[in-house]
Design a protein around this motif. Structure first.
Motif, PDB file in Angstrom:
ATOM      1  N   UNK A 133       0.801  -1.220   0.000  1.00 43.05           N
ATOM      2  CA  UNK A 133       0.000   0.000   0.000  1.00 43.05           C
ATOM      3  C   UNK A 133       0.836   1.274   0.000  1.00 43.05           C
ATOM      4  N   UNK A 180       2.263   2.754  -3.415  1.00 42.65           N
ATOM      5  CA  UNK A 180       1.424   3.319  -4.484  1.00 42.65           C
ATOM      6  C   UNK A 180       1.751   4.795  -4.702  1.00 42.65           C
ATOM      7  N   UNK A 193     -11.777  -4.755  -4.946  1.00 43.45           N
ATOM      8  CA  UNK A 193     -11.925  -4.572  -3.499  1.00 43.45           C
ATOM      9  C   UNK A 193     -10.674  -3.893  -2.951  1.00 43.45           C
ATOM     10  N   UNK A 194      -9.526  -4.468  -3.280  1.00 42.60           N
ATOM     11  CA  UNK A 194      -8.265  -3.906  -2.783  1.00 42.60           C
ATOM     12  C   UNK A 194      -8.018  -2.508  -3.348  1.00 42.60           C
ATOM     13  N   UNK A 238     -10.207  -0.354  -4.420  1.00 41.21           N
ATOM     14  CA  UNK A 238     -11.156   0.598  -3.846  1.00 41.21           C
ATOM     15  C   UNK A 238     -10.722   1.026  -2.441  1.00 41.21           C
ATOM     16  N   UNK A 239     -10.286   0.053  -1.641  1.00 42.85           N
ATOM     17  CA  UNK A 239      -9.825   0.395  -0.286  1.00 42.85           C
ATOM     18  C   UNK A 239      -8.638   1.347  -0.362  1.00 42.85           C
ATOM     19  N   UNK A 240      -7.683   1.023  -1.239  1.00 38.88           N
ATOM     20  CA  UNK A 240      -6.490   1.870  -1.366  1.00 38.88           C
ATOM     21  C   UNK A 240      -6.881   3.283  -1.788  1.00 38.88           C
ATOM     22  N   UNK A 268      -9.767   4.926  -1.693  1.00 41.50           N
ATOM     23  CA  UNK A 268     -10.570   5.694  -0.753  1.00 41.50           C
ATOM     24  C   UNK A 268      -9.811   6.020   0.525  1.00 41.50           C
ATOM     25  N   UNK A 269      -8.937   5.108   0.957  1.00 35.78           N
ATOM     26  CA  UNK A 269      -8.129   5.387   2.148  1.00 35.78           C
ATOM     27  C   UNK A 269      -7.243   6.606   1.910  1.00 35.78           C
ATOM     28  N   UNK A 270      -6.690   6.684   0.699  1.00 34.47           N
ATOM     29  CA  UNK A 270      -5.884   7.865   0.326  1.00 34.47           C
ATOM     30  C   UNK A 270      -6.669   9.155   0.500  1.00 34.47           C
ATOM     31  N   UNK A 271      -7.890   9.150  -0.016  1.00 34.96           N
ATOM     32  CA  UNK A 271      -8.752  10.330   0.100  1.00 34.96           C
ATOM     33  C   UNK A 271      -8.899  10.730   1.564  1.00 34.96           C
TER      34      UNK A 271
END
Lengths: 333, 333
Positions: free
Chosen positions: B206, B209, B222-223, B225-227, B229-232
């Protein structure tokens, strides 16, 4: 007297920083007896305070060791530190060694609490108003819905230990609607709602984690690991963009100077050392994982976390919480 | 003349901001004919430039529509916009509507390129020195290893379209070693190495990136999307911490004022509007998804992205690249 073992050979800065952190902690905590588990040469040229004991072993594990190898190399500082917990010589162990290796030693040497399928790495994550607990943060990458429920229960107990009253629980997913995710998340959603009722706030998305929408973020270790590490990367990117642009211009540099207290606050907020160490929750004893790149400050805090874990009897609290679930599950079937 | 359809009723700020962005784009791009697909009242009190055409339909989809419903409601602005692509009336479509709904329309109305199992949402992500392409960013949450290979191939073509020469490819995983992840990632690792050779940089984590370790990050939705959105969320947290601390102190506030150009740079770098829109790559036609909260600037850029896609014949480039894989796969079996 509380007793804690510390693995002197675990971590990127072992043994020097580990020893330094341990000795500083021993000095400030005369009510703790510290078992320093190291190899012979770790103890050269240091004089131990009266509340420190020397445990000399022959082997230590490299940072890239495989979990299976960690279990085999029984004379390592990590293995022997964990064995001290299993044999009830100490109440807790702290190591900054390889995560997978320590999880393996925690699971197979110290052992699991009865009813726990897999211990979880529960990690405090900074949020707007404080922090939330991410469980699991990478210890178990492929789990069943019922294991996610166990992670939630352990996460809630851990959150309470960290001072959060009535923790709110959320499931990390790709959308907030109930039917989001794979069958695993859909089934976990149902189990979590059944167990936590009003405290279960449903699915949350990646951007909700740092916003503090819930106190306990439940995820399998794959998702949790991606979230946690992506955060690290994003923070690093933002800080690098700021730094490189500040350098380009004298006025900006002056502005940055005036803003120093603000940047220090930010750094402190994002500093993983603040939380010191994290428990492998679900292990039948207190096992604290300090960050791989721990310096003496981080080790000091990790030891403090271990001491607090002993003081509030974290292990038996988790044991009680899990027993409840099993009982209600058995009676329900 | 290039022809692009725009869904006037997709997005949180539809129709006003969508119409505004579309008209601004039409004015600056006389070589494009714009098909404005809306309901009757969208066209009241606006006078259309000569390169705009009015397409009036009866229905539109709410932002929380289910993909299945999007396919059923054939008179919606989104469905009809996509149908214009399928019927070769236009060369591309832009919509800021619900992602899943648009993917469904793209897949089932426009159709897939031959050989493509699933179209991917390929999203540019800011990095230290530019950006990387994340494929998939949330369109397909549960996929097979071979689908991950297809995401990689489409991601590489997309990266080239965005100006990256010889894109480096990485697989999003929980560690860098070859044996990390579940069987799915282990098998995808093998397929990616076989296809990309030296350009495949193995597993990434992660935190790699945003550091720009690779140009194309391959992940299941899934992965991804998590990455993403977590960034946001992380960026938002950091900005909120800075803001709230700046307010507390006059000197810091002055510092912030002097640093304004730096903060603007940061904002620009992290601004998703800069990239305008993202393609559903693998669709047999150009379908651009604009962010749900697009304003007129974002819509303008999304239309620009669609135009560029037409100019470089993105669809046929993807088609060629995928054909190669199928051929080598067939001959290998």
């Amino acid at each position: 007297m509380k007793k804690i073992a510390i693995d002197l050979m675990g971590g990127d800065f072992a043994p020097a920083k580990i020893v330094a952190g341990a000795l500083a902690f021993a000095k400030d905590n005369p009510d703790v007896e510290l078992y320093l588990v190291g190899i012979e040469k770790n103890f050269k040229e240091i004089s131990l305070p009266s509340n420190c004991r020397k445990v000399v072993v022959e082997d230590y594990l490299p940072m890239d060791v495989k979990p299976t190898e960690a279990i085999r190399r029984k004379n390592s500082t990590m293995y022997q530190s964990c064995k001290l917990v299993r044999d009830n010589v100490v109440d807790a162990v702290v190591s900054a060694g390889n995560t997978g290796a320590l999880l393996a030693c925690a699971t197979f040497v110290v052992g699991r609490i009865k009813g726990i399928e897999r211990p979880t790495l529960a990690v405090p994550i900074p949020t707007k108003d404080g922090f939330c607990i991410l469980a699991d943060a990478g210890a178990n990458i492929d789990v069943k819905p019922f294991t996610l429920l166990q992670f939630a229960i352990m996460g809630v107990e851990y959150a309470k230990f960290m001072g959060i009253k009535n923790p709110k629980v959320g499931l990390l997913n790709v959308g907030t609607e109930e039917n989001k995710g794979t069958k695993k998340e859909q089934e976990a959603f149902r189990l979590l709602r059944e167990k936590f009722g009003e405290s279960f706030k449903g699915n949350i998305e990646g951007n909700d984690i740092n916003m503090g929408k819930v106190d306990v973020v439940v995820a399998d270790g794959f998702h949790g690991n991606i979230a946690m590490k992506t955060m690290e990367g994003s923070a690093k990117l933002i800080i690098e963009i700021l730094k490189s642009n500040i350098k380009k211009n004298v006025i900006s540099a002056l502005g940055a100077l005036l803003m120093k207290p603000v940047f220090n606050k930010l750094k402190e907020k994002l500093d993983p050392r603040k939380y010191g160490g994290t428990f492998f929750v679900g292990v039948n004893g207190i096992v604290v994982k300090a960050h791989g790149n721990s310096d003496e400050v981080a080790i000091y805090h990790a030891l403090k976390v271990a001491k607090q874990g002993i003081e509030i009897s974290l292990t038996s609290k988790i044991e009680e919480a899990i027993k409840d679930v099993w009982n209600s599950r058995d009676s329900g079937n």
